[in-house]
Design an enzyme around this catalytic site. Structure first.
Site, PDB file in Angstrom:
ATOM      1  N   ASP A 143      41.958  49.183  33.660  1.00 33.10           N
ATOM      2  CA  ASP A 143      43.202  48.876  34.392  1.00 33.10           C
ATOM      3  C   ASP A 143      43.841  50.141  34.952  1.00 33.10           C
ATOM      4  OD1 ASP A 143      43.585  49.596  31.665  1.00 33.10           O
ATOM      5  OD2 ASP A 143      45.695  49.021  31.821  1.00 33.10           O
ATOM      6  N   GLU A 144      44.587  49.942  36.004  1.00 37.26           N
ATOM      7  CA  GLU A 144      45.491  50.975  36.558  1.00 37.26           C
ATOM      8  C   GLU A 144      44.833  52.365  36.679  1.00 37.26           C
ATOM      9  OE1 GLU A 144      49.833  49.516  35.135  1.00 37.26           O
ATOM     10  OE2 GLU A 144      48.546  50.225  33.514  1.00 37.26           O
TER      11      GLU A 144
END
Ligand code: ACM
Length: 527
Positions: A337-338
């Site tokens: 993620d991210e």
């Protein structure tokens, strides 16, 4: 109204009947009406037959067959019944149903129940819990707990008898994956805290605990071939506290504790972003060869492993190898993620390589929804948190979805603007909002057959101890457990909030420090 003789007789008959249904004079009478028990999650079907089984010091627990796992479920039930009976009842093996007592059997012979379903039959003499697998018996034991007065959970004495209302319950889950995530990286939590969390998950028939073991702020699992990860990377946490980590022995102990409760541990090593703790521990993991400073803030998206260095993949291979050897469950969560500091092409190249590594150690890759951009194996699993598009992309590649929509199940989201802990970047999630949604219809293009299950994550930027955990998790988690377990057609907030309100007393007795939402009519468990 003038009472006739017939109606008077009827009144006396009804009064006698209802008196008979109360076990004796008690501050808190428990009627023997199975249909009035406040189960969470709600069983598939409940049929009351209007009498009761009384637990006494003589009640025995009988398990069919010699299976060690079944005996262990019997022992677990015995421990739970100890407060009611005075001592843990003896667990005996029996070839067939006894005349009286509690009987656990794997002879359910009922494919629809699957691995976790059970049939529970209570008569005046006998409680029969039948399942196909030990996990089904264990879930059924949670149902038995909720049939007994809440004092069972605190070990308090009861003025009345300990009775189970008679009838039958047929029950099995809607989704096979029902979990929660604990972020032990932003703030570290002890083995004891994790075990309490596992016990709380087990009470609501959840079967997955995802541990977020690494992030920018902390590396929390001992990796023997890369010892600086915990020595340096595990030495702090958000706010600059002392952090901590699990030794491999402690992690194995957590895994075993969960396994005994039929809960699968999913370890997550978040990468290529969210890796500052690793980048601070080993200079060679950075593209510029310079170790990063430890980080104790709460920003995201600034760190990345160096995706074109050989050593990066040697590092990941070593970490996944050690973790896979300690983890009996099928999944290794790779985060993903991210990763805002990783170029898109590098990100896809990286996730493809990591998927190969995970597969080479006999495990299946699970990743946050951004990992859908990689060339997913058909059995890889993608966890939706933010992007419906990535979830649909994953489904188009044949992957299954774990539903963790941040707007509904992120347990670190504040209840409202006055909540003393938590964040609100996704939403304020009051108890009703966390309950009123359906995984199979929330996202256009994602339907029940695409969904492996539901997981409610607790991120810990603002959460520092067990009291904080309980306040944010309860009472939202029982509602999520119901969404994951109970049939959709029986779910209704107006009915659920009353059931939850009565369940509050049980949470009190379990010493759960929950948020007393003003939307819930909290009250005594008078059924
Ligand atoms: C996430 O909340 N960054 C998965």
């Amino acid at each position: 109204m003038k009472l006739t003789n017939t109606s008077l007789a009827a009144v006396f008959f009804l009064a006698a009947l209802s008196f008979a249904h109360f076990s004796c004079t008690s501050k808190q009478p428990i009627p023997a009406d199975l249909s009035k028990v406040n189960f969470i999650p709600k069983p598939v079907s409940v049929t009351a037959t209007g009498s009761s089984f009384e637990l006494t010091a003589q009640t025995g627990i009988y398990v069919q067959g010699e299976t060690e796992e079944v005996k262990k479920v019997g022992q677990y039930l015995a421990e739970k019944l100890k407060p009611a009976i005075g001592a843990a009842p003896e667990v005996k093996t029996a070839a067939e149903a006894p005349k009286s007592g509690i009987y656990l059997t794997l002879a359910a012979n009922d494919p629809e129940l699957g691995d976790e379903g059970y049939n529970l039959t209570v008569t005046e003499d006998l409680v029969t819990l039948a399942a196909n697998q030990p996990a089904g018996l264990f879930r059924g034991v949670q149902t038995i707990r909720q049939m007994l007065p809440a004092e069972l959970e605190s070990g308090e004495k009861l003025d009345s008898a300990w009775i189970l209302a008679s009838g039958t319950i047929r029950d099995f889950p809607s989704y096979g994956f029902r979990g929660s995530m604990l972020d032990v990286s932003r703030h570290f939590f002890s083995v004891e805290d994790v075990k309490r969390y596992i016990d709380l998950l087990a009470s609501y028939k959840l079967n997955v605990l995802h541990l977020h073991l690494s992030d920018d702020q902390g590396w929390r699992i001992e990796i023997k071939s890369w010892p600086e990860l915990t020595k340096i990377g595990g030495s702090t946490e958000v706010g600059g506290g002392e952090g901590g980590f699990y030794t491999q022995e402690q992690y194995a102990d957590i895994v075993k504790y969960a396994q005994d409760r039929f809960i699968t541990i999913i370890p997550e090593i978040d990468m290529p972003g969210h890796t500052n703790a690793a980048l601070a521990s080993y200079a060679e993991l950075n593209c510029d060869g310079k170790a990063r400073e430890l980080y104790t803030g709460t920003e995201v998206g600034f760190s990345t492993l160096c995706t074109d260095k050989e050593i990066t993949y040697k590092f990941i291979d070593d970490v996944v190898k050690e973790l896979a050897a300690l983890t009996p469950g099928p999944y290794i969560h790779v985060g993903g993620d991210e990763s805002h500091a990783t170029k898109k092409d590098d990100y896809i190249f990286f996730i493809n390589k990591v998927q190969d590594i995970v597969r080479s150690h006999g495990k299946t890759m699970l990743g946050w929804d951004e990992t859908a951009q990689a060339n997913l194996d058909a059995n890889s699993v993608v966890q939706l948190w933010a992007s419906p598009d990535f979830a649909r992309m994953a489904v188009s590649k044949g992957a299954k979805i774990v539903m963790s929509p941040a707007t509904k199940v992120y347990l670190d989201m504040q209840y409202d603007s006055t909540t003393r802990l938590g964040l609100h970047w996704a939403a304020y999630i009051e108890v009703d909002s966390g309950y009123i949604w359906d995984p199979a219809t929330l996202i256009p293009g994602i339907s029940k057959e695409n969904i492996l299950g539901i997981e409610a994550p607790l991120w810990s930027e603002t959460i520092t101890n067990m009291d904080d955990i309980e306040y944010m998790v309860f009472p939202r988690l029982p509602g999520i457990a119901e969404i994951a377990w109970s049939p959709k057609d029986g779910r209704n907030w107006e009915e659920y909030k009353v059931r939850l309100g009565k369940h509050g007393q049980r949470m009190d007795k379990m010493e759960i420090g929950y948020y007393r939402s003003p939307l819930v009519p909290w009250g005594e468990e008078l059924r």
